[in-house]
Design a protein around this motif. Structure first.
Motif, PDB file in Angstrom:
ATOM      1  N   LEU A   1       0.839  -1.208   0.000  1.00 21.40           N
ATOM      2  CA  LEU A   1       0.000   0.000   0.000  1.00 21.40           C
ATOM      3  C   LEU A   1       0.878   1.265   0.000  1.00 21.40           C
ATOM      4  CD1 LEU A   1      -3.086   0.462   0.190  1.00 21.40           C
ATOM      5  CD2 LEU A   1      -2.757   0.926   2.620  1.00 21.40           C
ATOM      6  N   TRP A   2       1.920   1.235   0.770  1.00 23.13           N
ATOM      7  CA  TRP A   2       2.864   2.366   0.888  1.00 23.13           C
ATOM      8  C   TRP A   2       3.532   2.628  -0.474  1.00 23.13           C
ATOM      9  CZ3 TRP A   2       3.675   6.192   4.092  1.00 23.13           C
ATOM     10  CH2 TRP A   2       4.872   6.929   4.008  1.00 23.13           C
ATOM     11  N   ILE A   3       3.986   1.563  -1.098  1.00 23.90           N
ATOM     12  CA  ILE A   3       4.670   1.702  -2.399  1.00 23.90           C
ATOM     13  C   ILE A   3       3.695   2.243  -3.444  1.00 23.90           C
ATOM     14  CG2 ILE A   3       5.738   0.376  -4.284  1.00 23.90           C
ATOM     15  CD1 ILE A   3       6.910  -1.452  -1.996  1.00 23.90           C
ATOM     16  N   GLY A   4       2.431   1.780  -3.341  1.00 20.56           N
ATOM     17  CA  GLY A   4       1.412   2.256  -4.289  1.00 20.56           C
ATOM     18  C   GLY A   4       1.089   3.731  -4.096  1.00 20.56           C
ATOM     19  N   ALA A   5       0.999   4.144  -2.848  1.00 15.45           N
ATOM     20  CA  ALA A   5       0.609   5.535  -2.550  1.00 15.45           C
ATOM     21  C   ALA A   5       1.771   6.502  -2.786  1.00 15.45           C
ATOM     22  CB  ALA A   5       0.144   5.618  -1.096  1.00 15.45           C
ATOM     23  N   VAL A   6       2.920   6.169  -2.334  1.00 19.59           N
ATOM     24  CA  VAL A   6       4.101   7.032  -2.496  1.00 19.59           C
ATOM     25  C   VAL A   6       5.217   6.230  -3.174  1.00 19.59           C
ATOM     26  CG1 VAL A   6       5.624   8.667  -1.321  1.00 19.59           C
ATOM     27  CG2 VAL A   6       3.449   8.036  -0.252  1.00 19.59           C
ATOM     28  N   PRO A   7       5.096   6.040  -4.498  1.00 16.39           N
ATOM     29  CA  PRO A   7       6.103   5.195  -5.152  1.00 16.39           C
ATOM     30  C   PRO A   7       7.474   5.864  -5.183  1.00 16.39           C
ATOM     31  CG  PRO A   7       4.582   6.117  -6.754  1.00 16.39           C
ATOM     32  CD  PRO A   7       4.119   6.600  -5.439  1.00 16.39           C
ATOM     33  N   PRO A   8       8.499   5.197  -4.963  1.00 10.34           N
ATOM     34  CA  PRO A   8       9.847   5.772  -5.031  1.00 10.34           C
ATOM     35  C   PRO A   8      10.154   6.198  -6.475  1.00 10.34           C
ATOM     36  CG  PRO A   8       9.854   3.598  -3.991  1.00 10.34           C
ATOM     37  CD  PRO A   8       8.517   3.795  -4.589  1.00 10.34           C
ATOM     38  N   ALA A   9      10.963   7.207  -6.661  1.00 10.46           N
ATOM     39  CA  ALA A   9      11.281   7.758  -7.987  1.00 10.46           C
ATOM     40  C   ALA A   9      11.875   6.689  -8.895  1.00 10.46           C
ATOM     41  CB  ALA A   9      12.249   8.924  -7.822  1.00 10.46           C
ATOM     42  N   MET A  10      12.705   5.890  -8.347  1.00 16.52           N
ATOM     43  CA  MET A  10      13.361   4.846  -9.142  1.00 16.52           C
ATOM     44  C   MET A  10      12.325   3.897  -9.758  1.00 16.52           C
ATOM     45  SD  MET A  10      15.834   1.890  -7.703  1.00 16.52           S
ATOM     46  CE  MET A  10      14.428   0.926  -7.268  1.00 16.52           C
ATOM     47  N   LEU A  11      11.325   3.613  -8.979  1.00 13.59           N
ATOM     48  CA  LEU A  11      10.301   2.661  -9.433  1.00 13.59           C
ATOM     49  C   LEU A  11       9.464   3.267 -10.558  1.00 13.59           C
ATOM     50  CD1 LEU A  11       9.508  -0.193  -8.439  1.00 13.59           C
ATOM     51  CD2 LEU A  11       7.607   0.911  -7.233  1.00 13.59           C
ATOM     52  N   GLN A  12       9.198   4.595 -10.458  1.00 15.34           N
ATOM     53  CA  GLN A  12       8.403   5.288 -11.492  1.00 15.34           C
ATOM     54  C   GLN A  12       9.123   5.280 -12.830  1.00 15.34           C
ATOM     55  OE1 GLN A  12       7.483   9.084  -9.594  1.00 15.34           O
ATOM     56  NE2 GLN A  12       5.331   8.707 -10.047  1.00 15.34           N
ATOM     57  N   THR A  13      10.417   5.607 -12.817  1.00 16.28           N
ATOM     58  CA  THR A  13      11.234   5.619 -14.033  1.00 16.28           C
ATOM     59  C   THR A  13      11.245   4.239 -14.666  1.00 16.28           C
ATOM     60  OG1 THR A  13      12.642   7.139 -12.802  1.00 16.28           O
ATOM     61  CG2 THR A  13      13.467   6.390 -14.933  1.00 16.28           C
ATOM     62  N   LEU A  14      11.429   3.269 -13.842  1.00 14.30           N
ATOM     63  CA  LEU A  14      11.510   1.880 -14.320  1.00 14.30           C
ATOM     64  C   LEU A  14      10.193   1.465 -14.979  1.00 14.30           C
ATOM     65  CD1 LEU A  14      13.468  -0.587 -14.246  1.00 14.30           C
ATOM     66  CD2 LEU A  14      12.214  -1.326 -12.215  1.00 14.30           C
ATOM     67  N   ALA A  15       9.098   1.846 -14.329  1.00 15.04           N
ATOM     68  CA  ALA A  15       7.782   1.456 -14.843  1.00 15.04           C
ATOM     69  C   ALA A  15       7.516   2.094 -16.202  1.00 15.04           C
ATOM     70  CB  ALA A  15       6.712   1.875 -13.839  1.00 15.04           C
ATOM     71  N   SER A  16       7.845   3.383 -16.369  1.00 15.57           N
ATOM     72  CA  SER A  16       7.568   4.049 -17.657  1.00 15.57           C
ATOM     73  C   SER A  16       8.476   3.518 -18.752  1.00 15.57           C
ATOM     74  CB  SER A  16       7.719   5.567 -17.502  1.00 15.57           C
ATOM     75  OG  SER A  16       8.983   5.857 -16.970  1.00 15.57           O
ATOM     76  N   ASP A  17       9.686   3.137 -18.395  1.00 18.52           N
ATOM     77  CA  ASP A  17      10.598   2.557 -19.396  1.00 18.52           C
ATOM     78  C   ASP A  17      10.081   1.224 -19.903  1.00 18.52           C
ATOM     79  OD1 ASP A  17      12.225   4.680 -19.166  1.00 18.52           O
ATOM     80  OD2 ASP A  17      13.809   3.679 -17.988  1.00 18.52           O
ATOM     81  N   LEU A  18       9.570   0.453 -18.978  1.00 22.49           N
ATOM     82  CA  LEU A  18       9.122  -0.903 -19.342  1.00 22.49           C
ATOM     83  C   LEU A  18       7.835  -0.865 -20.171  1.00 22.49           C
ATOM     84  CD1 LEU A  18       9.801  -2.916 -16.052  1.00 22.49           C
ATOM     85  CD2 LEU A  18      10.929  -3.233 -18.258  1.00 22.49           C
ATOM     86  N   THR A  19       6.913  -0.031 -19.783  1.00 20.54           N
ATOM     87  CA  THR A  19       5.619  -0.014 -20.479  1.00 20.54           C
ATOM     88  C   THR A  19       5.666   0.847 -21.728  1.00 20.54           C
ATOM     89  OG1 THR A  19       4.920   1.817 -19.088  1.00 20.54           O
ATOM     90  CG2 THR A  19       4.262  -0.390 -18.384  1.00 20.54           C
ATOM     91  N   GLY A  20       6.605   1.757 -21.813  1.00 22.39           N
ATOM     92  CA  GLY A  20       6.694   2.659 -22.973  1.00 22.39           C
ATOM     93  C   GLY A  20       5.455   3.521 -23.101  1.00 22.39           C
ATOM     94  N   ALA A  21       4.894   3.856 -21.963  1.00 23.72           N
ATOM     95  CA  ALA A  21       3.632   4.608 -21.934  1.00 23.72           C
ATOM     96  C   ALA A  21       3.793   5.994 -22.579  1.00 23.72           C
ATOM     97  CB  ALA A  21       3.188   4.754 -20.484  1.00 23.72           C
ATOM     98  N   ALA A  22       2.699   6.489 -23.197  1.00 25.81           N
ATOM     99  CA  ALA A  22       2.746   7.807 -23.872  1.00 25.81           C
ATOM    100  C   ALA A  22       2.994   8.899 -22.848  1.00 25.81           C
ATOM    101  CB  ALA A  22       1.424   8.051 -24.572  1.00 25.81           C
ATOM    102  N   GLU A  23       3.735   9.883 -23.288  1.00 29.57           N
ATOM    103  CA  GLU A  23       4.106  10.914 -22.334  1.00 29.57           C
ATOM    104  C   GLU A  23       3.170  12.123 -22.416  1.00 29.57           C
ATOM    105  OE1 GLU A  23       8.145  11.744 -23.087  1.00 29.57           O
ATOM    106  OE2 GLU A  23       8.826   9.853 -22.209  1.00 29.57           O
ATOM    107  N   THR A  24       2.372  12.213 -23.502  1.00 29.86           N
ATOM    108  CA  THR A  24       1.501  13.379 -23.643  1.00 29.86           C
ATOM    109  C   THR A  24       0.049  12.948 -23.568  1.00 29.86           C
ATOM    110  OG1 THR A  24       1.408  13.145 -26.004  1.00 29.86           O
ATOM    111  CG2 THR A  24       3.130  14.560 -25.147  1.00 29.86           C
ATOM    112  N   THR A  25      -0.821  13.923 -23.260  1.00 27.47           N
ATOM    113  CA  THR A  25      -2.243  13.639 -23.225  1.00 27.47           C
ATOM    114  C   THR A  25      -2.796  13.479 -24.636  1.00 27.47           C
ATOM    115  OG1 THR A  25      -2.561  16.014 -23.069  1.00 27.47           O
ATOM    116  CG2 THR A  25      -2.785  14.726 -21.028  1.00 27.47           C
ATOM    117  N   GLU A  26      -2.123  14.088 -25.645  1.00 27.31           N
ATOM    118  CA  GLU A  26      -2.531  13.944 -27.049  1.00 27.31           C
ATOM    119  C   GLU A  26      -2.504  12.475 -27.464  1.00 27.31           C
ATOM    120  OE1 GLU A  26      -0.159  16.117 -29.876  1.00 27.31           O
ATOM    121  OE2 GLU A  26      -1.537  17.807 -29.799  1.00 27.31           O
TER     122      GLU A  26
END
Lengths: 195, 128
Positions: free
Chosen positions: B81-106
């Motif tokens: 729950l803690w990791i979900g609510a306040v994810p560490p910066a390292m984990l956020q970077t890793l997640a976006s790299d892996l999923t290749g999620a779009a960076e813009t709302t467009e």
């Protein structure tokens, strides 16, 4: 196991069943052995109440050793005769010169066929009991085991912890003692009628 | 009649009488001795007290592995729950790299499905 099936088993096998917790074996063994032990104790002691106490004590010892009983090594009755004799000896040491408790023996019922014969049989049995009381303990035990319980001399030797020759000697001396004690009663007890 | 040679003392008549007139054990005494035999019989000790039935929660806790296992489970839950609510910066970077999620709302607009596949098949079925 049904009671009738158990009835066919010998004491040895029943004792193993007893040790395994079979309540029917407990009932049957008591019904079988208690009268035998009681009769033997009575003949050695001449007191029905004390014979009852000894029967209870002897059977209690049997139940205690039941889990360690090794089937086929000894007859249960032989073992009980031995224990009974030891218990009787202890009682004899405590009290000497006891008499036959005739009141403790149930009276024959009136009106039954052969009442006279029954009374004669009882009178003879009581006379023998009185005569047995006059014998030394070992002679009495040997005579009772041989002539009333019907044991063979080697079995008596085992019960008494002596040799077969010693058994023969004790029995012979015991019978001579009995004959002497009963000599004056043969006429009054109708003994001559049987000749 | 007994043969004199077998019974020179003439005692057999007395022995025979004693065998026939066997001392009788009273019914009370026999009953007492039977009760004693049953009391002393091995395997006839008092039965152990029945184990009380356990409720749903105690059974569940026992299945998991008792209170120590439950404490571990609670710790893992709080940590998640803690990791979900306040994810560490390292984990956020890793997640976006892996999923290749779009960076813009467009880019997000193109990801919206106006008529989901199952709605389309439902409409076609009703129209026919």
């Amino acid at each position: 196991m049904p009671f009738d099936d158990l009835d066919r088993l010998d004491d040895d096998a029943l004792l193993v069943l007893y040790a395994n917790g079979d309540p029917a074996a407990a009932r049957l063994l008591t019904a079988r052995l208690a009268p035998v032990v009681h009769a033997h104790a009575y003949r050695l002691l001449g007191d029905a109440a004390e014979a009852e106490d000894i029967t209870q004590e002897a059977l209690m010892r049997l139940w205690q050793i039941a889990p360690d009983w090794r089937q086929g090594e000894a007859k249960v009755t032989t073992w009980l005769y031995r224990v009974t004799a030891n218990l009787v000896t202890d009682r004899h040491r405590r009290r000497r010169g006891g008499t036959v408790d005739i009141d403790a023996i149930p009276e024959p019922e009136d009106g039954q066929p052969g009442v006279v014969e029954q009374m004669q049989v009882r009178a003879r049995a009581e006379a023998l009991q009185d005569a047995l009381e006059t014998l030394p303990d070992r002679q009495r035990q040997a005579v009772v085991l041989r002539h009333l319980e019907g044991l063979a001399n080697p079995d008596i030797a085992h019960v008494m912890g002596i040799g077969v020759e010693a058994v023969e000697s004790l029995t012979a001396r015991g019978k001579r003692g009995l004959a002497k004690a009963l000599s004056g009663l043969k006429e009054t007890l109708g003994y001559r009628d049987d000749d | 009649m007994t043969d004199r040679r077998d019974d020179p003392e003439g005692l057999e008549v007395f022995f025979d009488a004693a065998r026939r007139d066997r001392p009788r054990l009273s019914d009370d005494a026999l009953a007492r001795m039977t009760a004693q035999a049953l009391d002393m019989q091995p395997g006839r000790a008092a039965a152990p007290a029945p184990v009380a039935r356990r409720g749903f929660w105690s059974q569940l806790i026992a299945t998991i592995g008792g209170w120590p296992a439950l404490a571990g489970l609670a710790t893992a839950g709080v940590a998640g729950l803690w990791i979900g609510a306040v994810p560490p910066a390292m984990l956020q970077t890793l997640a976006s790299d892996l999923t290749g999620a779009a960076e813009t709302t467009e880019d997000d607009i193109y990801l919206v499905d106006p008529i989901p596949g199952y709605m389309l098949s439902l409409n076609l079925a009703e129209g026919s």
